[in-house]
Design a protein around this motif. Structure first.
Motif, PDB file in Angstrom:
ATOM      1  N   PRO A  23       0.780  -1.214   0.099  1.00 47.07           N
ATOM      2  CA  PRO A  23      -0.034   0.101   0.009  1.00 47.07           C
ATOM      3  C   PRO A  23       0.796   1.263   0.024  1.00 47.07           C
ATOM      4  O   PRO A  23       1.903   1.313   0.677  1.00 47.07           O
ATOM      5  N   TYR A  24       0.365   2.194  -0.731  1.00 46.94           N
ATOM      6  CA  TYR A  24       1.000   3.830  -0.526  1.00 46.94           C
ATOM      7  C   TYR A  24       0.675   4.258   0.700  1.00 46.94           C
ATOM      8  O   TYR A  24      -0.519   3.903   1.338  1.00 46.94           O
TER       9      TYR A  24
ATOM     10  N   MET B 281      -1.397   6.607   2.697  1.00 43.03           N
ATOM     11  CA  MET B 281      -2.655   7.065   2.644  1.00 43.03           C
ATOM     12  C   MET B 281      -3.113   8.122   3.675  1.00 43.03           C
ATOM     13  O   MET B 281      -3.997   8.296   4.152  1.00 43.03           O
TER      14      MET B 281
ATOM     15  N   ASP C 178      -5.385  10.888   3.217  1.00 40.04           N
ATOM     16  CA  ASP C 178      -6.915  10.672   3.135  1.00 40.04           C
ATOM     17  C   ASP C 178      -7.669  11.323   4.036  1.00 40.04           C
ATOM     18  O   ASP C 178      -8.128  10.535   5.082  1.00 40.04           O
TER      19      ASP C 178
ATOM     20  N   LEU D  25     -13.090  15.823   3.343  1.00 36.55           N
ATOM     21  CA  LEU D  25     -13.136  16.761   2.514  1.00 36.55           C
ATOM     22  C   LEU D  25     -14.198  18.098   3.302  1.00 36.55           C
ATOM     23  O   LEU D  25     -15.137  17.615   3.722  1.00 36.55           O
TER      24      LEU D  25
ATOM     25  N   LYS E  99     -21.201   6.491   1.687  1.00 35.52           N
ATOM     26  CA  LYS E  99     -19.696   6.412   2.190  1.00 35.52           C
ATOM     27  C   LYS E  99     -19.224   5.142   2.020  1.00 35.52           C
ATOM     28  O   LYS E  99     -18.264   4.631   2.351  1.00 35.52           O
TER      29      LYS E  99
ATOM     30  N   THR F  85     -13.598   7.468   3.303  1.00 36.85           N
ATOM     31  CA  THR F  85     -13.509   8.743   4.230  1.00 36.85           C
ATOM     32  C   THR F  85     -14.652   9.744   3.902  1.00 36.85           C
ATOM     33  O   THR F  85     -15.068  10.269   4.698  1.00 36.85           O
ATOM     34  N   ASN F  86     -14.730   9.757   2.600  1.00 38.96           N
ATOM     35  CA  ASN F  86     -15.476  10.744   2.062  1.00 38.96           C
ATOM     36  C   ASN F  86     -16.567  10.136   1.365  1.00 38.96           C
ATOM     37  O   ASN F  86     -16.358   9.005   0.549  1.00 38.96           O
TER      38      ASN F  86
ATOM     39  N   TRP G 197     -16.027  11.212  -5.433  1.00 40.61           N
ATOM     40  CA  TRP G 197     -16.825  12.805  -5.543  1.00 40.61           C
ATOM     41  C   TRP G 197     -15.619  13.902  -4.702  1.00 40.61           C
ATOM     42  O   TRP G 197     -15.606  14.941  -4.924  1.00 40.61           O
ATOM     43  N   ASP G 198     -14.885  13.147  -4.003  1.00 43.44           N
ATOM     44  CA  ASP G 198     -13.907  13.757  -3.113  1.00 43.44           C
ATOM     45  C   ASP G 198     -12.687  14.115  -3.905  1.00 43.44           C
ATOM     46  O   ASP G 198     -11.631  14.297  -3.346  1.00 43.44           O
ATOM     47  N   CYS G 199     -12.690  14.236  -5.027  1.00 44.59           N
ATOM     48  CA  CYS G 199     -11.375  14.307  -6.067  1.00 44.59           C
ATOM     49  C   CYS G 199     -10.471  13.303  -6.118  1.00 44.59           C
ATOM     50  O   CYS G 199      -9.470  13.438  -6.559  1.00 44.59           O
ATOM     51  N   ARG G 200     -10.737  12.076  -5.507  1.00 43.79           N
ATOM     52  CA  ARG G 200      -9.809  11.072  -5.095  1.00 43.79           C
ATOM     53  C   ARG G 200     -10.071   9.768  -5.934  1.00 43.79           C
ATOM     54  O   ARG G 200     -11.162   9.536  -6.075  1.00 43.79           O
TER      55      ARG G 200
ATOM     56  N   ARG H  23      -9.272   5.885  -5.259  1.00 41.09           N
ATOM     57  CA  ARG H  23      -8.974   4.997  -4.412  1.00 41.09           C
ATOM     58  C   ARG H  23      -8.816   3.545  -5.002  1.00 41.09           C
ATOM     59  O   ARG H  23      -9.573   3.317  -6.146  1.00 41.09           O
TER      60      ARG H  23
ATOM     61  N   LYS I 169      -8.430  -4.604   0.596  1.00 43.60           N
ATOM     62  CA  LYS I 169      -7.303  -3.897   1.403  1.00 43.60           C
ATOM     63  C   LYS I 169      -6.985  -2.477   0.430  1.00 43.60           C
ATOM     64  O   LYS I 169      -6.781  -2.470  -0.758  1.00 43.60           O
ATOM     65  N   ALA I 170      -7.065  -1.258   1.462  1.00 41.93           N
ATOM     66  CA  ALA I 170      -6.754  -0.263   0.666  1.00 41.93           C
ATOM     67  C   ALA I 170      -5.435   0.010   0.228  1.00 41.93           C
ATOM     68  O   ALA I 170      -4.511  -0.259   1.012  1.00 41.93           O
ATOM     69  N   LEU I 171      -5.003   0.169  -1.099  1.00 45.21           N
ATOM     70  CA  LEU I 171      -4.002   0.221  -1.434  1.00 45.21           C
ATOM     71  C   LEU I 171      -3.163   1.809  -1.810  1.00 45.21           C
ATOM     72  O   LEU I 171      -2.045   2.007  -1.535  1.00 45.21           O
ATOM     73  N   ALA I 172      -4.026   2.486  -2.207  1.00 47.56           N
ATOM     74  CA  ALA I 172      -3.640   3.952  -2.685  1.00 47.56           C
ATOM     75  C   ALA I 172      -4.801   4.808  -2.647  1.00 47.56           C
ATOM     76  O   ALA I 172      -6.029   4.489  -3.037  1.00 47.56           O
ATOM     77  N   VAL I 173      -4.553   6.125  -2.425  1.00 48.33           N
ATOM     78  CA  VAL I 173      -5.508   7.412  -2.491  1.00 48.33           C
ATOM     79  C   VAL I 173      -4.803   8.239  -3.425  1.00 48.33           C
ATOM     80  O   VAL I 173      -3.581   8.653  -3.013  1.00 48.33           O
TER      81      VAL I 173
END
Lengths: 833, 332
Positions: free
Chosen positions: A495-496, A498, A501, A504, B235, B257-258, B278-281, B283, B291-295
């Motif tokens: 994973p990078y 985060m 995050d 907003l 969410k 998160t958003n 919608w939060d400009c990101r 994911r 598993k979350a890898l990157a935002v």
């Protein structure tokens, strides 16, 4: 009865005569052998009556004679060492008390190092190692009827306890290791245990015994400050022995009770320190506190109020001991009441050192843990009254730890006396102090019950594991065959970071200072208000011109700004914005702020904010190389990224510097340098911007402090602000180093300090002392001597006085530092003059 | 040990495509054999234009204007030939012929729904393919047989169900070896937050799960693992699976998160998953473990769409008029 004693007397007299005159080894040996019959160790022991007479009447005299004969030649009369052996045996086998006394007498009587002295010392060491000391003490435990017995015991006592001193004095550098106090007293402890064992045995056998001699030995040792050595042996052993023997417990209690009054404190200190917990203490001491007035005084008054040296675990075992028995419990309640009285007394809060206040608070919390609901309900009113009183004076204190103590104790008390009501809750930062204090009242499992509870959870955990395994297996089998998903590992999917995050916020930040002001002053839109506050600092730094146009109005708005939305970093944002404005337009804003400091309608918090802002702005203004900074203030609202060093340390935003580093390294590796010059970056010099405005910051603050207004009385109740003011003035003085205005500032500050130097509040005094140091650091030494000689002299005697007598550690330390500075200045000036 | 090593900073986009001059609503990589020598990316924008980007030169090589300045909400290439489908809010679904440099509309279908629901196709390489489009009634979905444009059926929920409008569609079929005749199935995310599995041949609802509180905005399905994922205006990101005889089951919910997911896409190798927020990101998640890898915080306005190429490239189009192209966890 007449002829029999004479027989013994005759033979002893004859033996003494032989010893003193004869040089013949054989003769001496037979004579000694015949006397030895009376000790009862030989093949044909003498009659019991004779033995007794010899032991009580003639033994000492005989031993003295033996000692007097002791010399190298005499012992060598019989070359096989038989004589030496026989000689020793009299000391080691005869009545221990007399042998010991004679030996000690011999040791003390000898003038200096000699063969005889060394021999006696060795014999004494053997005496100790053979456990004769235990025999001596156990002898003293028997019921005695002899006249002169108390005197003998007194002598014995002083010799037994003073042995290391006596031998040390006599033997000087030749002293044996066994007689060093750190070795002797543990041995003595073991011997005491031996003696007590004999006492217990004979009590079991129905014989009467008294442990008072042992108690006195113990007391005397403890008075000499050797509690640790002796009790570190005794207490663990006694802890084990008393565990399941009622008899041992009674002997122990007796032992403690019979300690003389003057030694009681020393002994109890040792016991409390050595005991591993309240149960142990309770087993060893029994109801001593109830029976013995002195013990009661020591345990419930001296340990709690007159001293504060017990550590928290010791305090726990002490108070736990009081709580463990129904007879002692009233003492605990009484102690709690008195503790609370002390805790709530404003004079003790003001004058007692912080460590003691903390000690008292700790003791209160421990008491509360031990007391049950009904007991607390009985004294509820007193507790409440004490708490209210105490909270008030604690919160009045200007020292943060004292305030925290007040809050924590009050929270705990209120939660105990109103368990069902809404909890009292203060806001305080999580610190080491608060954590430690709260850990005391946390429902921590006692040592043994936690070990019991530790067992069961293991078993379910073990049984659960296979179940989980099977579940997992089920999942994997449910996957379609041929899927390689189980085979590939997650290793390639690292994973990078985060951390960026975050949630907003959707609102538009204002782009102009005036919009910002409007948003802050009148906007009803909460999001706009927040965005404006967040953007303000960056805007101010980017638009210094337009800021200057509105600086005072902007500061006015910010000063009166209230946290309407519980914004997380409201305080910091507002402060940074205020600092930014002040730095941009220092003269005018400082003038405004200082005038508002003494104005009528401000809260104390606002006044303290003013002081903080002034200090921070002065710091910023006087920072060298400051002018290069504003360009980095670019990003609006990104408070954490304003300084480049911080940005580098954050892995999330480190992308730009990363490539720069890479590129620079590449250039470096490809560049050949013929010579290494000076380091390339030199500190660029720039004028201290604080110099021209320091007066605006400083003088107005010193002007009105002695004129109270309705809402603000610096010399009265608002001493916290006064403390802050003194600290601020000190900082401003320090920051004005190397400026021309430093000399008049120093003068004014010294006057200010002089007026307040005996202030009762610790925080104020600390501020004054650090201000003195700032004066000494900032004003050039020549000018100090030229312009302020009288002030310096007076300050010096005041500082010396504070360094010696002040109740507060911090004050003493600061005074010493200031004195050192003063010395240094003198040292610098003297050689030149 | 691994926990002690600080995670690497999030990557930067490989390149950014600018020039649509309006928000990017839809993206599609060119598939098929010609993608190897000429990798292309198609984007549909708010202003009604479809841009064709060359991934080699990173420039727009053609602009298709066929929707009368009405927003394009969906673009899709057809596997067999150089043909492109684009759906606009002018209620037209256009079929473009792109072979040999042509760019002309060869066919168009009149849609009858004014919603934002993107269509879906199922093309197994044959000449005939199936198209699902939002239907005439507000809660209907229409299935068309293409290219003949014959209507196969209209899927209308039962009268008492009231799931609201369909928000996103996903056509797929069970793999042929499991069933002799291919049975096309349709996944529909509805306005009330439910995901429904339709059996097209029997025209009935197979399974229904109410997994979101908010309207479902995007879904994607992995037919290999029989698992899918849906994102909503809320969410959470929900992973569900199609077990046994076509019944949907929620496997897990992932909290974000958003709020607000505009689109989700699973990479063709079924390893990772990307969402457009919608939060400009953007994911990125590990598809098997979630598993979350990157935002990826690059865009300055909400991200409208994400798409993966067969070679693993990720493209995201945003309201800030930019298309970012990323190469994440690319295969060796």
């Amino acid at each position: 009865m007449d002829p029999a004693p004479s027989a013994v007397r005759l033979s002893v007299q004859e033996a003494i005569h032989t010893l003193s005159s004869s040089e013949d080894a054989g003769h001496i040996l037979t004579t000694l052998g015949s006397v030895r019959r009376y000790l009862g160790e030989a093949e044909d022991p003498a009659l019991a009556g004779e033995k007794k007479e010899f032991a009580t009447v003639h033994f000492s005299a005989f031993l003295r004679c033996l000692i007097s004969k002791l010399s190298q030649e005499w012992l060598e009369l019989s070359p096989d060492g038989q004589l030496e052996q026989l000689w020793e045996s009299f000391f080691l086998e005869g009545p221990a008390d007399q042998a010991f006394l004679v030996l000690m007498e011999g040791v003390e009587g000898s003038a200096g190092p000699s063969f005889r002295l060394m021999r006696m010392a060795q014999l004494l060491a053997t005496f100790l190692s053979k456990g004769r000391m235990a025999a001596l003490m156990e002898e003293q435990c028997r019921p005695q009827m002899k006249a002169g017995f108390p005197l003998l015991q007194e002598t014995l006592l002083s010799k037994v306890v003073g042995l290391p001193d006596h031998l040390g004095n006599r033997l000087q550098r030749d002293n044996l290791a066994q007689f060093f106090p750190q070795n002797y007293f543990p041995v003595l402890g073991k011997e005491i245990l031996q003696a007590l064992q004999v006492v217990v045995n004979s009590l079991r056998g129905g014989l009467d015994c008294s442990v008072s001699f042992v108690s006195r030995v113990l007391g005397k040792v403890c008075i000499q400050g050797r509690q640790k050595e002796i009790l570190s042996v005794l207490v663990p052993q006694l802890t084990v022995l008393t565990q399941d023997s009622g008899l041992w417990q009674r002997v122990c209690w007796r032992l403690a009770e019979q300690v003389p009054d003057q030694a009681m404190e020393a002994v109890l200190t040792g016991f409390v320190e050595a005991a591993s917990g309240p149960e142990v203490l309770s087993r060893l001491l029994g109801n001593l506190v109830v029976k013995n007035k002195k013990a009661q005084f020591v345990m419930t008054q001296k340990f709690l109020f007159l001293q504060y040296r017990l550590t928290t675990p010791m305090l726990k075992s002490l108070l736990g001991y009081l709580a463990m028995d129904s007879q002692r419990r009233p003492l605990l309640i009484q102690a709690l009441k008195e503790l609370l009285e002390t805790w709530g007394s404003s004079s003790s809060v003001r004058h007692a050192p912080l460590a003691q206040q903390r000690y008292i608070s700790t003791a209160i919390l421990i008491c509360l843990v031990h007391l049950g609901e009904p007991e607390l309900q009985d004294i509820r009113d007193e507790l409440l009254a004490g708490m209210m009183e105490g909270v008030k004076c604690h919160l009045d204190s200007s020292l943060t730890p004292v305030r925290h103590l007040g809050m924590i104790v009050a929270e705990v008390i209120s939660s105990r006396i109103h368990p069902e009501g809404p909890p009292l809750k203060f806001q305080y930062e999580d610190s080491e102090l608060s954590r430690e204090m709260l850990a005391l009242v946390a429902p921590a499992p006692e040592g043994d019950c936690s070990s019991e509870e530790g067992g069961p959870p293991l078993a379910p955990a073990v049984t659960k594991a296979p179940a989980e395994m099977s579940v997992h297996g089920g999942v994997s089998s449910a996957q379609p065959p041929g899927s390689d998903s189980e085979l590939d590992s997650d290793d390639e999917f690292i994973p990078y970071d985060m951390s960026g995050d975050t949630e907003l916020k959707s609102s538009k930040a204002p782009l102009y200072i005036r919009d910002c002001m409007e948003a802050l002053a009148v906007s009803e839109d909460v999001q706009r208000w927040e965005a404006a506050l967040q953007a303000l600092e960056g805007l101010v730094y980017r638009n210094p011109e337009s800021t200057r146009e509105v600086s005072v109005e902007l500061v006015k708005i910010l000063l009166h700004l209230e946290d309407r939305t519980s914004l997380a970093r409201f305080g910091a944002l507002r402060q940074r914005a205020l600092v930014a404005v002040t730095v941009t337009d220092p003269a005018r804003v400082a003038e405004y702020l200082t005038s508002q400091f003494y104005a009528l309608n401000y809260s104390l918090q606002q006044r303290m904010d003013i002081l903080d802002v002034l200090t921070l702005s002065a710091q910023e203004l006087s920072r060298p190389g400051r002018l290069r900074r504003p360009s980095q203030h670019g990003s609006p609202g990104s408070g954490s990224q304003c300084s480049p060093t911080q940005a580098v340390s954050q892995p999330g935003s480190a992308t730009a510097p990363n490539w720069r580093v890479v590129v620079e390294e590449r250039i470096k590796s490809k560049t050949r340098r013929f010579s290494k010059g000076l380091p390339q970056r030199e500190l660029s010099s720039s004028p201290n911007e604080f110099s021209s405005v320091a007066g605006h910051f400083f003088f107005p603050l010193t002007r009105h402090f002695d004129r109270p207004v309705v809402t603000f009385d610096l010399l009265g109740d608002d001493q916290l602000v006064l403390g802050r003011l003194t600290h601020t003035l000190g900082s401003l003085m320090y920051l004005a180093v190397n400026t021309t205005v430093a000399v008049p500032m120093g003068k004014a500050l010294m006057e200010f300090i002089w007026v307040l130097r005996f202030h009762a509040d610790t925080y104020v005094r600390r501020g004054l002392l650090s201000a003195v140091s700032s004066v000494l650091l900032s004003v050039p030494a020549e000018r100090l001597l030229g312009d302020l000689p009288d002030e310096l002299l007076e300050a010096r005697s005041w500082l010396a006085d504070v360094a010696e007598k002040d109740a507060d550690d911090g004050c003493r330390e600061l005074a010493v530092k200031a004195l050192l500075l003063l010395e240094r200045i003198r040292g610098r000036l003297l050689p030149s003059s | 040990m691994a926990a002690l090593v600080p995670p690497p900073p999030p990557p930067d986009p490989q390149f950014v495509l600018r020039g649509t001059r309006s928000a990017v609503n839809a993206l599609c990589f060119c598939e098929g054999s010609q993608a190897l020598e000429r990798p292309l990316l198609f984007s549909g924008s708010q202003s009604g234009l479809v841009h064709i980007w060359s991934l080699q030169t990173q420039r727009a090589i053609a602009v298709l204007d066929g929707h009368g300045s009405q927003s394009v909400i969906w673009v899709q290439t057809l596997p067999q030939g150089q043909q492109l489908l684009s759906q606009g809010r002018d209620l037209q679904l256009c079929l473009w012929d792109l072979a040999e440099g042509r760019n002309a509309i060869v066919d168009s279908i009149r849609l009858e729904s004014v919603g934002f629901c993107r269509s879906s196709i199922l093309a197994g390489g044959q000449q005939r393919w199936t198209l699902a489009v939002p239907g005439k009634g507000s809660d209907e979905v229409q299935i068309l047989e293409m290219p003949s444009k014959t209507s196969v059926c209209t899927l209308k929920p039962e009268a008492d169900a009231k799931p609201g409008m369909p928000m996103c569609l996903g056509l797929w079929q069970l793999s042929p070896q499991a069933n002799s005749s291919p049975r096309p199935l349709l996944l529909v995310g509805y306005e009330d937050g439910s995901v429904v599995l339709w059996d097209i041949s029997e025209r009935k609802v197979c399974s229904h799960i109410a997994c979101h509180e908010e309207p479902v905005m995007g879904l994607d399905f992995d037919s290999q693992k029989a698992r899918g994922v849906s994102g909503s205006a809320g969410k959470e990101l929900v992973v569900w699976s199609v077990d046994g005889p076509q019944s949907l089951q929620v496997c897990g919910t992932h909290k974000l998160t958003n709020p607000g997911i505009a689109d989700v896409a699973i990479r063709p190798d079924h390893k990772i998953l990307a969402t457009a927020g919608w939060d400009c990101r953007i994911r990125v998640f590990h598809w098997r473990t979630m598993k979350a890898l990157a935002v990826l915080a690059f865009h300055s306005a909400s991200v409208n769409c994400v798409a993966f190429a067969t070679n693993g490239l990720l493209a995201a189009g945003s309201k800030d008029q930019r298309i970012s192209v990323w190469s994440l966890y690319s295969r060796p």
